[in-house]
Write a protein that holds these residues in place. Structure first.
Motif, PDB file in Angstrom:
ATOM      1  N   GLN A 151      15.370 -13.053   9.101  1.00 23.12           N
ATOM      2  CA  GLN A 151      14.659 -11.903   8.542  1.00 23.12           C
ATOM      3  C   GLN A 151      13.622 -11.319   9.503  1.00 23.12           C
ATOM      4  OE1 GLN A 151      15.816 -11.215   5.128  1.00 23.12           O
ATOM      5  NE2 GLN A 151      17.198 -12.697   6.100  1.00 23.12           N
ATOM      6  N   MET A 152      13.445 -11.942  10.638  1.00 19.84           N
ATOM      7  CA  MET A 152      12.363 -11.558  11.551  1.00 19.84           C
ATOM      8  C   MET A 152      12.827 -10.535  12.574  1.00 19.84           C
ATOM      9  SD  MET A 152      10.854 -15.361  12.326  1.00 19.84           S
ATOM     10  CE  MET A 152      10.039 -16.345  11.045  1.00 19.84           C
ATOM     11  N   GLY A 153      12.208  -9.381  12.568  1.00 21.99           N
ATOM     12  CA  GLY A 153      12.472  -8.418  13.627  1.00 21.99           C
ATOM     13  C   GLY A 153      11.747  -8.851  14.886  1.00 21.99           C
ATOM     14  N   LEU A 154      12.480  -9.344  15.865  1.00 17.36           N
ATOM     15  CA  LEU A 154      11.883  -9.813  17.110  1.00 17.36           C
ATOM     16  C   LEU A 154      12.428  -9.089  18.332  1.00 17.36           C
ATOM     17  CD1 LEU A 154      11.834 -13.651  16.370  1.00 17.36           C
ATOM     18  CD2 LEU A 154       9.844 -12.145  16.583  1.00 17.36           C
ATOM     19  N   GLU A 155      13.358  -8.177  18.095  1.00 18.04           N
ATOM     20  CA  GLU A 155      13.960  -7.415  19.201  1.00 18.04           C
ATOM     21  C   GLU A 155      13.788  -5.912  19.027  1.00 18.04           C
ATOM     22  OE1 GLU A 155      15.881 -11.189  18.125  1.00 18.04           O
ATOM     23  OE2 GLU A 155      15.864  -9.278  17.049  1.00 18.04           O
ATOM     24  N   ASP A 156      13.144  -5.498  17.948  1.00 17.81           N
ATOM     25  CA  ASP A 156      13.142  -4.082  17.566  1.00 17.81           C
ATOM     26  C   ASP A 156      12.359  -3.198  18.527  1.00 17.81           C
ATOM     27  OD1 ASP A 156      11.064  -5.723  16.327  1.00 17.81           O
ATOM     28  OD2 ASP A 156      10.341  -3.889  15.388  1.00 17.81           O
ATOM     29  N   LEU A 182      17.639  -3.028  11.298  1.00 21.58           N
ATOM     30  CA  LEU A 182      17.906  -1.787  12.023  1.00 21.58           C
ATOM     31  C   LEU A 182      18.783  -2.040  13.249  1.00 21.58           C
ATOM     32  CD1 LEU A 182      14.524   0.126  11.787  1.00 21.58           C
ATOM     33  CD2 LEU A 182      16.739   0.922  10.960  1.00 21.58           C
ATOM     34  N   THR A 183      18.828  -3.308  13.708  1.00 23.31           N
ATOM     35  CA  THR A 183      19.708  -3.601  14.838  1.00 23.31           C
ATOM     36  C   THR A 183      21.159  -3.277  14.495  1.00 23.31           C
ATOM     37  OG1 THR A 183      19.907  -5.914  14.143  1.00 23.31           O
ATOM     38  CG2 THR A 183      18.184  -5.390  15.731  1.00 23.31           C
ATOM     39  N   ARG A 184      21.539  -3.407  13.221  1.00 26.13           N
ATOM     40  CA  ARG A 184      22.908  -3.061  12.816  1.00 26.13           C
ATOM     41  C   ARG A 184      23.222  -1.594  13.081  1.00 26.13           C
ATOM     42  NH1 ARG A 184      25.663  -6.089   8.631  1.00 26.13           N
ATOM     43  NH2 ARG A 184      24.571  -8.017   8.128  1.00 26.13           N
ATOM     44  N   ALA A 185      22.204  -0.776  13.033  1.00 26.25           N
ATOM     45  CA  ALA A 185      22.407   0.670  13.131  1.00 26.25           C
ATOM     46  C   ALA A 185      22.066   1.220  14.506  1.00 26.25           C
ATOM     47  CB  ALA A 185      21.554   1.378  12.074  1.00 26.25           C
ATOM     48  N   HIS A 186      21.937   0.337  15.489  1.00 24.35           N
ATOM     49  CA  HIS A 186      21.458   0.818  16.788  1.00 24.35           C
ATOM     50  C   HIS A 186      22.353   1.887  17.383  1.00 24.35           C
ATOM     51  CE1 HIS A 186      20.976   0.716  21.247  1.00 24.35           C
ATOM     52  NE2 HIS A 186      19.729   0.867  20.880  1.00 24.35           N
ATOM     53  N   ASP A 187      23.663   1.761  17.243  1.00 26.71           N
ATOM     54  CA  ASP A 187      24.552   2.762  17.830  1.00 26.71           C
ATOM     55  C   ASP A 187      24.334   4.123  17.181  1.00 26.71           C
ATOM     56  OD1 ASP A 187      26.549   3.674  19.581  1.00 26.71           O
ATOM     57  OD2 ASP A 187      28.100   3.394  18.073  1.00 26.71           O
ATOM     58  N   PHE A 188      24.046   4.140  15.887  1.00 22.33           N
ATOM     59  CA  PHE A 188      23.750   5.414  15.224  1.00 22.33           C
ATOM     60  C   PHE A 188      22.432   5.994  15.720  1.00 22.33           C
ATOM     61  CE2 PHE A 188      27.115   3.901  12.630  1.00 22.33           C
ATOM     62  CZ  PHE A 188      27.669   5.013  12.027  1.00 22.33           C
ATOM     63  N   MET A 223      14.071  -0.006  20.346  1.00 19.59           N
ATOM     64  CA  MET A 223      13.597   1.362  20.137  1.00 19.59           C
ATOM     65  C   MET A 223      12.995   1.964  21.398  1.00 19.59           C
ATOM     66  SD  MET A 223      14.481   2.141  17.148  1.00 19.59           S
ATOM     67  CE  MET A 223      14.854   1.457  15.528  1.00 19.59           C
ATOM     68  N   ARG A 224      12.339   1.153  22.216  1.00 18.82           N
ATOM     69  CA  ARG A 224      11.791   1.675  23.468  1.00 18.82           C
ATOM     70  C   ARG A 224      12.899   2.167  24.393  1.00 18.82           C
ATOM     71  NH1 ARG A 224       9.652  -1.881  26.892  1.00 18.82           N
ATOM     72  NH2 ARG A 224       8.633  -0.232  28.081  1.00 18.82           N
ATOM     73  N   ALA A 225      14.075   1.539  24.300  1.00 15.17           N
ATOM     74  CA  ALA A 225      15.167   1.893  25.201  1.00 15.17           C
ATOM     75  C   ALA A 225      15.855   3.192  24.818  1.00 15.17           C
ATOM     76  CB  ALA A 225      16.193   0.759  25.235  1.00 15.17           C
ATOM     77  N   VAL A 226      15.601   3.703  23.628  1.00  8.42           N
ATOM     78  CA  VAL A 226      16.233   4.941  23.182  1.00  8.42           C
ATOM     79  C   VAL A 226      15.580   6.131  23.890  1.00  8.42           C
ATOM     80  CG1 VAL A 226      16.631   6.454  21.199  1.00  8.42           C
ATOM     81  CG2 VAL A 226      16.880   3.961  20.954  1.00  8.42           C
ATOM     82  N   HIS A 227      16.399   7.023  24.411  1.00  6.47           N
ATOM     83  CA  HIS A 227      15.884   8.171  25.162  1.00  6.47           C
ATOM     84  C   HIS A 227      14.964   9.022  24.291  1.00  6.47           C
ATOM     85  CE1 HIS A 227      15.734  11.568  27.902  1.00  6.47           C
ATOM     86  NE2 HIS A 227      16.034  12.350  26.894  1.00  6.47           N
ATOM     87  N   GLY A 228      13.775   9.317  24.812  1.00  2.00           N
ATOM     88  CA  GLY A 228      12.856  10.224  24.143  1.00  2.00           C
ATOM     89  C   GLY A 228      12.228   9.687  22.878  1.00  2.00           C
ATOM     90  N   SER A 229      12.305   8.373  22.669  1.00  2.03           N
ATOM     91  CA  SER A 229      11.792   7.806  21.419  1.00  2.03           C
ATOM     92  C   SER A 229      10.279   7.669  21.446  1.00  2.03           C
ATOM     93  CB  SER A 229      12.422   6.441  21.155  1.00  2.03           C
ATOM     94  OG  SER A 229      12.081   5.525  22.188  1.00  2.03           O
TER      95      SER A 229
END
Length: 615
Positions: free
Chosen positions: A417-422, A382-388, A426-432
């Motif tokens: 394969q390890m999500g370690l930054e997700d 999902l990091t690939r799609a962060h801008d979206f 996601m916390r940084a996204v406004h209103g998430s």
């Protein structure tokens, strides 16, 4: 409109773009001027849209992918009669609806926020997919793209997906004006270079002079009549068209025209043409109907179930109960368990293949059409799609995202394969909203809870099995937590979620054998976080220890710390997280090597209590 009227309308759109930017003292009038004739033809002769009823099910959809050309869009709204001249000249002013780049927050005719280039066409694909496969409606999706953004990989993810899905209701108009921000674009005015690329993805292509309104008109008609292929109208234009001082000149991107009054006079002066936009045909949407009765899967305490399995089964059950639920996946449905939904509801399942940007963009497009999308892939990808995701938040879009295979606990596959930054992302996204369940029943409840939330909703799931610790009837309100161990003798609090929650419980049991009573909080809602429970635990136990299968920065530990940043005293706090670069090892070995297993937690707790508590 006839030829002369279209030419006049194009000039009006140029003049108003110049005027709006001049009033603001900033903006992109030259990028607007190149596409003015394209917009004039579309608005007057081909767009079917009821501006009085933006949610009309038969409305065509227009996406301005080159969002910096917002003066053109707002000038078109003025020509359509939904903005007046006074409001047009508030462009970019504080409090104005007419932002520098368009968003749908205050303008109901804007489909999605644009401005981060390369996103309009992917979102347009999502809207077109909704029209074809979900709404079963005849509306068309028109996307106006700039040539600079065609260097973005997301555009070609969208192009291939549209061709594969035979989206003949999707029409991209490419404003090939040759000049980007700092100079010429990669292919300049080589229209065939763009045509070859789109044809390779099975698009119908039409090359035109973008300032010949009759040629543009014919191209739009041809696009509308094309079957089983999306169409790209590739238009050669000139940036700053119509004004000698700006036409096809470098160095003017993002700047108001120097002498606006002289430019307006050269363009023929201010006009006030009004366009009677074609109204859509009457239409009704054929929506899937759920049975209205949500029967979530249930597991008994002690069962060993992976939260990813619970996610897939809960999503399938939610789809049965509610017909507006749709699922998208990035070719890992057998791992995310989105395949459970696909088997039950194939008509509402969308395989996006390994194209995470397109997957999220399609979800945004479908949400715009009133559907409730759940998009799934590995948390790491999902990091690939962060801008979206970021832009979806700006749009006020409501989408559900699931990141599976999170953390080092996936084991032997290793760090790629390890999500370690997700969680941080996601916390940084406004209103998430960010949720991290620890067992199957909790997961199922949260999957259902997400459907009715606003904004970006993220659920983190795990690969390995874990014991079920909650009853199926337990409620898990967003913003809450669960206290699983507590006594009047607690000398500290362990805060965890997901995989590490089970390690925390084991550590608390071990500490209890040493005479150290430890409170355990399941912080399944990472955002919003349960500040009241955390503050109470700090007051009653004196110190907190957080443990997470995530990087130290931005995850659960930071979420806990945020509960104490209002000026009150900050409790003694120790944070356990993944600080090393993992390799390949078993899940248990990974947790131990990262210092986040039960043994490590207990050892840290003993040190913390020994330092913080006076005997």
């Amino acid at each position: 409109m006839n030829t002369d009227e279209l030419v006049e309308l194009g000039q009006q759109l140029r003049v108003d773009s110049v005027r709006a930017a001049a009033a603001a003292g900033s903006g992109h009038p030259t990028s607007s001027m190149s596409a003015a004739d394209l917009m004039a033809v579309l608005l007057a002769n081909h767009l079917h849209y009821d501006f009085e009823n933006p949610e009309h099910p038969g409305n065509d959809r227009f996406v301005l992918s080159k969002g910096h050309a917002s003066p053109l869009l707002y000038s078109a709204y003025k020509a359509a009669g939904v903005l007046d001249d006074e409001e047009l000249l508030t462009f970019r002013a504080r409090g104005s609806r007419l932002e520098g780049h368009p968003t749908p927050r205050q303008l109901p005719w804007v489909e999605t926020a644009t401005g981060s280039l390369g996103q309009g066409l992917p979102v347009g694909v999502g809207i077109a997919l909704a029209g074809k496969r979900l709404d079963h409606a005849d509306y068309r999706v028109w996307v106006l793209c700039g040539d600079s953004e065609l260097a973005e990989g997301s555009v070609w993810e969208a192009a291939e997906h549209a061709g594969y899905e035979h989206l003949d209701n999707l029409i991209a108009i490419l404003d090939v004006n040759r000049l980007g921000q700092r100079g010429p674009t990669r292919h300049g005015h080589d229209l065939d270079a763009y045509a070859r690329r789109f044809r390779a993805f099975d698009w119908h292509t039409i090359e035109v002079d973008g300032h010949d309104v009759d040629a543009v008109d014919r191209a739009c008609s041809e696009a509308v009549s094309t079957r089983r292929q999306p169409t790209a109208i590739i238009a050669r234009t000139l940036k700053g068209k119509g004004v000698r001082a700006t036409e096809d000149r470098e160095g003017l991107h993002g700047k108001p025209v120097k002498d606006a009054e002289e430019a307006i006079e050269e363009l023929g002066g201010v006009r006030d043409l009004r366009v009677r936009v074609h109204l859509p045909d009457s239409a009704r949407l054929l929506r899937a109907v759920g049975n209205g009765s949500l029967e979530l899967p249930r597991w008994d305490k002690g069962d060993q179930v992976a939260t990813r399995d619970a996610y897939g089964r809960a999503l399938a059950a939610l789809g049965t109960a509610r017909g507006e639920i749709v699922a998208l996946d990035g070719e890992v449905g057998d791992s995310t368990r989105a395949e459970f939904f696909a088997k039950k509801h194939p008509d509402r399942y969308f395989e996006c293949y390994i194209a995470e940007q397109q997957m999220v963009a399609a979800a945004v497009g479908m949400a715009r059409r009133g559907w409730v999308p759940y998009a799934s892939t590995f948390a790491a990808f999902l990091t690939r799609a962060h801008d979206f995701i970021r832009m979806a938040s700006i749009s006020g879009s409501g989408i559900n995202l699931n990141g599976s295979h999170a953390g080092v606990s996936i084991g032997q596959d290793g760090p790629s394969q390890m999500g370690l930054e997700d969680l941080a992302m996601m916390r940084a996204v406004h209103g998430s909203t960010v949720l991290y369940p620890c067992d199957a029943n909790q997961t199922a409840r949260l999957v259902a809870e997400m459907a009715d939330l606003d904004g970006i909703r993220y659920l983190r799931t795990s690969r390995g099995e874990s014991p079920v610790i909650y009853d199926p009837e337990e409620d898990f309100p967003v913003g809450g937590s669960k206290v699983l161990r507590a006594s009047d003798r607690d000398r500290m609090t362990i805060v965890a979620a997901g995989v590490t929650l089970h390690e925390a419980l084991a550590a608390a049991d071990a500490l209890g054998q040493d005479g150290i009573a430890a409170r355990v909080i399941d912080l399944y809602s990472v955002k919003p976080v349960d500040r009241a429970a955390l503050r109470r635990a700090a007051e009653e136990t004196g110190c907190l220890l957080t443990v997470e299968d995530h990087r130290e920065e931005g995850g659960l530990g930071d979420a806990v710390l945020d509960a104490f940043l209002d000026g009150r005293p900050v409790p003694r706090l120790v944070r356990l997280a993944v600080r090393t670069m993992p390799g390949s090892a078993s899940p248990a070995e990974q947790l131990h090597a990262a210092g986040i297993d039960a043994e490590s937690i207990a050892a840290s707790a003993r040190r913390l209590v020994g330092t913080a508590v006076v005997p």
